[in-house]
Scaffold this motif. Structure first.
Motif, PDB file in Angstrom:
ATOM      1  N   ARG A  28     -18.182  -7.752   4.021  1.00 21.45           N
ATOM      2  CA  ARG A  28     -17.733  -6.712   4.941  1.00 21.45           C
ATOM      3  C   ARG A  28     -18.743  -5.584   4.965  1.00 21.45           C
ATOM      4  NH1 ARG A  28     -12.193  -5.082   3.625  1.00 21.45           N
ATOM      5  NH2 ARG A  28     -13.175  -3.823   2.031  1.00 21.45           N
ATOM      6  N   VAL A  29     -18.880  -4.990   6.141  1.00 17.92           N
ATOM      7  CA  VAL A  29     -19.735  -3.817   6.284  1.00 17.92           C
ATOM      8  C   VAL A  29     -18.890  -2.731   6.928  1.00 17.92           C
ATOM      9  CG1 VAL A  29     -21.818  -2.871   7.324  1.00 17.92           C
ATOM     10  CG2 VAL A  29     -21.751  -5.291   6.678  1.00 17.92           C
ATOM     11  N   GLU A  30     -18.905  -1.557   6.335  1.00 17.49           N
ATOM     12  CA  GLU A  30     -18.155  -0.441   6.924  1.00 17.49           C
ATOM     13  C   GLU A  30     -19.121   0.623   7.406  1.00 17.49           C
ATOM     14  OE1 GLU A  30     -14.675   1.059   4.852  1.00 17.49           O
ATOM     15  OE2 GLU A  30     -14.678  -0.768   3.616  1.00 17.49           O
ATOM     16  N   LEU A  31     -18.961   1.006   8.650  1.00 19.82           N
ATOM     17  CA  LEU A  31     -19.829   2.020   9.251  1.00 19.82           C
ATOM     18  C   LEU A  31     -19.032   3.272   9.576  1.00 19.82           C
ATOM     19  CD1 LEU A  31     -21.741  -0.046  11.986  1.00 19.82           C
ATOM     20  CD2 LEU A  31     -22.376   0.320   9.595  1.00 19.82           C
ATOM     21  N   LEU A  44     -21.098  -2.125  19.398  1.00 16.45           N
ATOM     22  CA  LEU A  44     -21.599  -2.469  18.066  1.00 16.45           C
ATOM     23  C   LEU A  44     -20.932  -3.742  17.564  1.00 16.45           C
ATOM     24  CD1 LEU A  44     -21.802   0.860  16.019  1.00 16.45           C
ATOM     25  CD2 LEU A  44     -23.678  -0.717  16.518  1.00 16.45           C
ATOM     26  N   ARG A  45     -19.620  -3.829  17.747  1.00 21.33           N
ATOM     27  CA  ARG A  45     -18.888  -5.004  17.291  1.00 21.33           C
ATOM     28  C   ARG A  45     -19.376  -6.251  18.010  1.00 21.33           C
ATOM     29  NH1 ARG A  45     -14.399  -1.774  18.284  1.00 21.33           N
ATOM     30  NH2 ARG A  45     -14.047  -0.432  16.490  1.00 21.33           N
ATOM     31  N   ALA A  46     -19.554  -6.125  19.306  1.00 21.37           N
ATOM     32  CA  ALA A  46     -20.025  -7.279  20.085  1.00 21.37           C
ATOM     33  C   ALA A  46     -21.433  -7.681  19.647  1.00 21.37           C
ATOM     34  CB  ALA A  46     -20.009  -6.934  21.571  1.00 21.37           C
ATOM     35  N   ALA A  47     -22.299  -6.694  19.449  1.00 23.52           N
ATOM     36  CA  ALA A  47     -23.680  -6.994  19.054  1.00 23.52           C
ATOM     37  C   ALA A  47     -23.721  -7.591  17.652  1.00 23.52           C
ATOM     38  CB  ALA A  47     -24.529  -5.720  19.118  1.00 23.52           C
ATOM     39  N   PHE A  48     -22.850  -7.082  16.779  1.00 24.02           N
ATOM     40  CA  PHE A  48     -22.830  -7.576  15.392  1.00 24.02           C
ATOM     41  C   PHE A  48     -22.469  -9.062  15.360  1.00 24.02           C
ATOM     42  CE2 PHE A  48     -20.875  -8.171  11.170  1.00 24.02           C
ATOM     43  CZ  PHE A  48     -21.899  -7.684  10.378  1.00 24.02           C
ATOM     44  N   ALA A  49     -21.518  -9.443  16.194  1.00 22.59           N
ATOM     45  CA  ALA A  49     -21.076 -10.839  16.231  1.00 22.59           C
ATOM     46  C   ALA A  49     -22.232 -11.766  16.594  1.00 22.59           C
ATOM     47  CB  ALA A  49     -19.932 -10.998  17.237  1.00 22.59           C
ATOM     48  N   VAL A  50     -23.151 -11.267  17.384  1.00 19.88           N
ATOM     49  CA  VAL A  50     -24.318 -12.066  17.780  1.00 19.88           C
ATOM     50  C   VAL A  50     -25.408 -11.986  16.723  1.00 19.88           C
ATOM     51  CG1 VAL A  50     -26.164 -12.272  19.485  1.00 19.88           C
ATOM     52  CG2 VAL A  50     -23.829 -11.702  20.226  1.00 19.88           C
ATOM     53  N   ALA A  51     -25.695 -10.769  16.271  1.00 18.36           N
ATOM     54  CA  ALA A  51     -26.856 -10.547  15.401  1.00 18.36           C
ATOM     55  C   ALA A  51     -26.671 -11.113  13.996  1.00 18.36           C
ATOM     56  CB  ALA A  51     -27.161  -9.046  15.333  1.00 18.36           C
ATOM     57  N   GLU A  61     -17.258  -9.194   8.065  1.00 17.48           N
ATOM     58  CA  GLU A  61     -16.406  -8.436   8.978  1.00 17.48           C
ATOM     59  C   GLU A  61     -17.071  -7.067   9.175  1.00 17.48           C
ATOM     60  OE1 GLU A  61     -11.933  -6.408   8.639  1.00 17.48           O
ATOM     61  OE2 GLU A  61     -12.884  -7.334   6.900  1.00 17.48           O
ATOM     62  N   LEU A  62     -17.016  -6.558  10.368  1.00 12.46           N
ATOM     63  CA  LEU A  62     -17.569  -5.221  10.620  1.00 12.46           C
ATOM     64  C   LEU A  62     -16.420  -4.253  10.858  1.00 12.46           C
ATOM     65  CD1 LEU A  62     -20.168  -3.490  11.136  1.00 12.46           C
ATOM     66  CD2 LEU A  62     -19.775  -3.909  13.559  1.00 12.46           C
ATOM     67  N   VAL A  63     -16.373  -3.204  10.049  1.00 16.79           N
ATOM     68  CA  VAL A  63     -15.339  -2.187  10.215  1.00 16.79           C
ATOM     69  C   VAL A  63     -16.036  -0.904  10.665  1.00 16.79           C
ATOM     70  CG1 VAL A  63     -13.549  -0.839   9.060  1.00 16.79           C
ATOM     71  CG2 VAL A  63     -13.965  -3.226   8.385  1.00 16.79           C
ATOM     72  N   VAL A  64     -15.589  -0.361  11.775  1.00 12.44           N
ATOM     73  CA  VAL A  64     -16.208   0.859  12.290  1.00 12.44           C
ATOM     74  C   VAL A  64     -15.209   2.010  12.198  1.00 12.44           C
ATOM     75  CG1 VAL A  64     -17.329   1.958  14.257  1.00 12.44           C
ATOM     76  CG2 VAL A  64     -17.619  -0.493  13.889  1.00 12.44           C
ATOM     77  N   HIS A  65     -15.540   3.002  11.399  1.00  7.89           N
ATOM     78  CA  HIS A  65     -14.705   4.203  11.328  1.00  7.89           C
ATOM     79  C   HIS A  65     -15.251   5.196  12.337  1.00  7.89           C
ATOM     80  CE1 HIS A  65     -12.921   2.696   7.633  1.00  7.89           C
ATOM     81  NE2 HIS A  65     -14.129   2.476   7.161  1.00  7.89           N
ATOM     82  N   GLU A  66     -14.419   5.551  13.298  1.00  6.91           N
ATOM     83  CA  GLU A  66     -14.874   6.496  14.317  1.00  6.91           C
ATOM     84  C   GLU A  66     -14.462   7.897  13.905  1.00  6.91           C
ATOM     85  OE1 GLU A  66     -13.986   5.195  18.356  1.00  6.91           O
ATOM     86  OE2 GLU A  66     -13.499   3.236  17.516  1.00  6.91           O
ATOM     87  N   GLY A  67     -15.429   8.698  13.571  1.00  7.08           N
ATOM     88  CA  GLY A  67     -15.133  10.061  13.156  1.00  7.08           C
ATOM     89  C   GLY A  67     -14.831  10.945  14.353  1.00  7.08           C
ATOM     90  N   VAL A 111     -20.764  -1.614   1.683  1.00 11.20           N
ATOM     91  CA  VAL A 111     -20.743  -3.048   1.983  1.00 11.20           C
ATOM     92  C   VAL A 111     -20.002  -3.747   0.853  1.00 11.20           C
ATOM     93  CG1 VAL A 111     -22.887  -3.058   3.309  1.00 11.20           C
ATOM     94  CG2 VAL A 111     -22.978  -3.466   0.867  1.00 11.20           C
ATOM     95  N   GLU A 112     -19.304  -4.797   1.210  1.00  9.75           N
ATOM     96  CA  GLU A 112     -18.636  -5.594   0.190  1.00  9.75           C
ATOM     97  C   GLU A 112     -19.422  -6.887   0.041  1.00  9.75           C
ATOM     98  OE1 GLU A 112     -14.332  -6.048   0.608  1.00  9.75           O
ATOM     99  OE2 GLU A 112     -14.571  -8.009  -0.345  1.00  9.75           O
ATOM    100  N   LEU A 113     -19.849  -7.139  -1.197  1.00  9.29           N
ATOM    101  CA  LEU A 113     -20.696  -8.295  -1.470  1.00  9.29           C
ATOM    102  C   LEU A 113     -19.888  -9.388  -2.139  1.00  9.29           C
ATOM    103  CD1 LEU A 113     -23.686  -6.323  -3.021  1.00  9.29           C
ATOM    104  CD2 LEU A 113     -23.479  -7.136  -0.659  1.00  9.29           C
ATOM    105  N   ALA A 114     -20.213 -10.617  -1.811  1.00 10.13           N
ATOM    106  CA  ALA A 114     -19.617 -11.769  -2.504  1.00 10.13           C
ATOM    107  C   ALA A 114     -20.546 -12.118  -3.649  1.00 10.13           C
ATOM    108  CB  ALA A 114     -19.477 -12.936  -1.550  1.00 10.13           C
TER     109      ALA A 114
END
Ligand SMILES: Nc1nc2c(ncn2[C@@H]2O[C@H](COP(=O)(O)OP(=O)(O)OP(=O)(O)O)[C@@H](O)[C@H]2O)c(=O)[nH]1
Ligand SMILES: [Mg+2]
Ligand SMILES: [Zn+2]
Ligand SMILES: [Zn+2]
Ligand SMILES: [Zn+2]
Lengths: 127, 251
Positions: A28-31, A44-51, A61-67, A111-114
């Motif tokens: 997981r990545v938290e932004l 960002l979410r759409a681009a992350f799914a591709v990149a 998983e990408l988690v976006v915190h919108e401040g 980031v959460e690492l396995a």
């Protein structure tokens, strides 16, 4: 529009962090993405799914915190939320000479690492 | 502290955490900018520029707002006074760079291909193609785009945003991130103010102030030369400032 470039930078950083910790995958990545950062969370979410394909974060998983935007007034010292990204006036006196103290960030928070090595992967599936 | 990510796990104690349950995961606090790599490259560009006392300006606007025309007029106005070099960001063509070279000024074209903005790495490559020792002022024309360019520091000393009269006076309100990053806002093609009467320069200034920006809002026309004197004065002052800074740093 530049969200794909941002995601590539994000993934490069995530891979570096994973390698530094001997992790084989990023879960997981938290932004933190402020409204004044210029990045759009949805894009960002759409681009992350591709990149992420082919990287160690390909299942992440990408988690976006919108401040929210917060400004501090140079005239009266008040601090508070701004109305919109294009109206950064002081919430107390209405003056325009304010400083943005939050809302322009574009940060990788965590980031959460396995950590499980290949041998443990079977177990990881069921935890 | 782990030097890579700032977490408090060291090489010495990492095994304590990693010997956890099968499939263990660890959360690492990062708190690093997404653009950290770009920002490091921008700092490197700044060092290049400082070594030679070169002042750098990043010009941003929508496509066709008159960036290249302004550069052409600026080169003309400052000929024989300041040694100018230009970096041109363009999607695919050498056209803008050719227009600049036709005026006897070195220009490096960065064909960004599919990218919609310049970044510090692209500009770095361009810097190495220029003889910075023979340059006082580096003008960087960013890709015509009001969204992306603002996010990427190039190592410039100042950013300038153009809004041309045909575009409408509401652009700073619609693209706050880019206009907030500008140290100076130029209302370009101001010769058209009499023709397109829907454009109110005072509204541009109001929108810019609403972004908590004190950036001056000035009119320019590459066509008639209006406002070029003030703009060139601003550039001269910047060059003098950067020169003074460079002198102080090498003393
Ligand atoms: N009336 C008028 N037209 C101008 C002025 N400056 C530029 N133009 C016209 O606007 C068009 C675009 O000018 P450019 O200088 O190529 O604009 P640009 O911002 O460099 O464009 P891109 O690099 O494609 O983003 C050309 O047709 C110019 O002749 C001006 O001051 N007044
Ligand atoms: Mg151009
Ligand atoms: Zn872009
Ligand atoms: Zn106030
Ligand atoms: Zn270099």
């Amino acid at each position: 529009m530049h969200e794909l470039a941002l995601c590539r930078a994000l993934l490069a950083q995530a891979e570096r962090i994973a390698a530094a910790h001997g992790a084989h995958a990023v879960r997981r990545v938290e932004l933190r993405v402020g409204p004044l950062s210029g990045a759009v969370p949805e894009l960002l979410r759409a681009a992350f799914a591709v990149a992420r394909a082919g990287t160690c974060a390909q299942e992440a998983e990408l988690v976006v915190h919108e401040g929210a935007i917060e400004v501090e007034c140079e005239a009266c010292g008040a601090r508070g939320p701004a109305a919109t990204p294009n109206r950064l006036h002081c919430p107390a006196c209405g003056g325009w000479r304010t400083r943005v103290v939050a809302g322009d960030e574009l940060l990788i928070e965590r980031v959460e690492l396995a950590l499980a090595p290949r041998a443990r992967e079977g177990g990881a599936e069921h935890v | 502290m782990c030097e890579h990510c700032g977490c408090t796990v060291t090489g010495g104690n990492a095994h304590l955490l990693e010997a956890g349950t099968p499939g263990a995961s660890r959360t690492v606090e990062v708190l690093e900018g997404l653009l950290a790599a770009n920002d490091r490259a921008a700092a490197h560009n700044r060092a290049h520029l400082a070594r030679h006392g070169v002042a750098a300006v990043n010009l941003m606007s929508a496509p066709g707002s008159g960036k290249t025309a302004l550069l052409e007029a600026t080169i003309e106005a400052l000929a024989g006074e300041l040694r100018i070099a230009v970096v041109e960001g363009d999607l695919a063509t050498e056209k803008d760079a050719e227009r600049i070279r036709a005026r006897g000024v070195p220009a490096v074209q960065i064909a960004t291909g599919t990218a919609c903005h310049l970044d510090a790495h692209l500009v770095h490559r361009a810097l190495h193609e220029l003889d910075l020792a023979a340059v006082d002022l580096l003008l960087i024309e960013n890709v015509g785009n009001l969204v992306c360019p603002a996010a990427f520091d190039l190592g410039q000393h100042r950013s300038v945003a153009l809004v041309s009269v045909p575009e409408g006076d509401d652009k700073p309100a619609k693209y706050p991130v880019l206009f907030r990053a500008a140290d100076l806002v130029l209302v370009s093609k101001c010769d058209l103010l009499g023709v397109l009467d829907g454009f109110d320069p005072a509204a541009v200034e109001r929108h810019v102030r609403a972004l908590a920006s004190a950036a001056p809002v000035w009119r320019v026309s590459a066509r008639t030369g209006e406002g070029l004197g003030r703009w060139c004065g601003w550039l001269r002052a910047l060059v003098a400032e950067v020169h003074a800074g460079a002198a102080a740093a090498t003393r």
